[in-house]
Design a protein around this motif. Sequence first.
Motif, mmCIF file in Angstrom:
data_model
loop_
_atom_site.group_PDB
_atom_site.id
_atom_site.type_symbol
_atom_site.label_atom_id
_atom_site.label_comp_id
_atom_site.label_asym_id
_atom_site.label_seq_id
_atom_site.Cartn_x
_atom_site.Cartn_y
_atom_site.Cartn_z
ATOM 1 N N VAL A 55 32.563 91.231 29.591
ATOM 2 C CA VAL A 55 31.314 91.834 30.085
ATOM 3 C C VAL A 55 31.611 92.826 31.197
ATOM 4 O O VAL A 55 31.123 93.969 31.187
ATOM 5 C CB VAL A 55 30.354 90.738 30.583
ATOM 6 C CG1 VAL A 55 29.174 91.364 31.329
ATOM 7 C CG2 VAL A 55 29.849 89.904 29.411
ATOM 8 N N ALA A 59 31.078 96.913 31.058
ATOM 9 C CA ALA A 59 30.147 97.463 32.046
ATOM 10 C C ALA A 59 30.826 98.540 32.889
ATOM 11 O O ALA A 59 30.232 99.587 33.179
ATOM 12 C CB ALA A 59 29.611 96.349 32.936
ATOM 13 N N ILE A 71 22.861 96.691 28.916
ATOM 14 C CA ILE A 71 23.127 95.301 28.525
ATOM 15 C C ILE A 71 23.148 95.153 27.012
ATOM 16 O O ILE A 71 23.975 94.430 26.450
ATOM 17 C CB ILE A 71 22.083 94.365 29.165
ATOM 18 C CG1 ILE A 71 22.284 94.328 30.684
ATOM 19 C CG2 ILE A 71 22.173 92.959 28.581
ATOM 20 C CD1 ILE A 71 21.306 93.466 31.420
ATOM 21 N N ARG A 82 22.539 88.630 25.430
ATOM 22 C CA ARG A 82 22.121 89.445 26.575
ATOM 23 C C ARG A 82 21.801 88.607 27.806
ATOM 24 O O ARG A 82 22.045 89.033 28.933
ATOM 25 C CB ARG A 82 20.915 90.303 26.179
ATOM 26 C CG ARG A 82 21.264 91.422 25.201
ATOM 27 C CD ARG A 82 20.087 92.305 24.911
ATOM 28 N NE ARG A 82 19.015 91.569 24.222
ATOM 29 C CZ ARG A 82 17.831 92.086 23.909
ATOM 30 N NH1 ARG A 82 17.556 93.336 24.234
ATOM 31 N NH2 ARG A 82 16.934 91.366 23.281
ATOM 32 N N ILE A 85 24.972 87.900 29.522
ATOM 33 C CA ILE A 85 25.472 89.138 30.139
ATOM 34 C C ILE A 85 24.744 89.401 31.455
ATOM 35 O O ILE A 85 25.364 89.739 32.464
ATOM 36 C CB ILE A 85 25.297 90.325 29.162
ATOM 37 C CG1 ILE A 85 26.211 90.136 27.948
ATOM 38 C CG2 ILE A 85 25.607 91.645 29.867
ATOM 39 C CD1 ILE A 85 25.971 91.145 26.844
ATOM 40 N N SER A 86 23.430 89.241 31.434
ATOM 41 C CA SER A 86 22.652 89.450 32.661
ATOM 42 C C SER A 86 23.081 88.488 33.757
ATOM 43 O O SER A 86 23.202 88.872 34.931
ATOM 44 C CB SER A 86 21.156 89.267 32.369
ATOM 45 O OG SER A 86 20.707 90.218 31.428
#
Length: 301
Positions: A55, A59, A71, A82, A85-86
């Motif tokens: 991730v 990013a 995302i 997601r 990921i957040s």
Amino acid sequence: MSPDESEKTTKTNPNDIRGVAKKALMQLLEPLIGFVLDSGLSTQELHSILREAAVRSVAASQLEGSRRVNISGIAASTGIPRAEISRILKSNVDSSGQGPDRQQQATNRILSVWHQDPRFNTPGGKPADLKMYGRGATFETLVRSHGRGIPTRAMLDELTRAGAVEVLPPRLIRVKTSVAVDRGLNPRAIRSFGERATELLSTMLQNMRNQESPRFIASVSATDISPANMPLVRKEIANKGADFLADINDSLFREAVGEITKQNPSRANRVSVTLFCHETQRKAKRKNGAVKKRRNFRRDG
């Protein structure tokens, strides 16, 4: 499927990028797994660290190109949900080392409970010496409750191999450490390993991605060198390597002094040069009778 077709599917096509990459990763991960287990980490923790690294890597690439993180794009590239990921991106600190207890190695989970659970402690709060088998506060009870299905004797063998416990007469198990790690490891060596391995892999990846302007990597090798000659070879490599690095250090210092007044020092590049010598030893054949027999423990009654 015929035997011929089955054989064709198991062979890696040299032009298949994914197949060759899988084989290369297997070669890379085998020694890395040794480091993971020696450090007291589990494969579950490695999996969590890998997902977080994926991730953050994607990013960072997005920020270089568009100055914003997408995302959904990360999810599409990595296959990670997601929501996860957040959560990773919102975490300001690297949380990879703070995995939940369920991700621990089974051996370290046993040691953790042994040190923290009052049932397996002395009145003074220290880990008690436990009987091998039986009811109540025994090693067998501890393993059955927290060993994730691993047999009691197998757990004892692994903890003994790691130097985390010792067997005392008459069949008492004494804990020696709170974490099962390889005794040769220390934080300084681990940090150095991470830094050097990152520099080497980053350079080799850059060479693959941009072959028109590669960073310099060269390698020489020889086979069938007698073990008796290796001390001399190591000494010669060390001496010549030290002279080379000293010359390079002087060149880098002169370059830095000459340019420091011409540009913003905060935008300067960091250059690192590392030499290493890799030795592959042939596995020696095990002599008859060299394997130490395992001591048997029987239940009372």
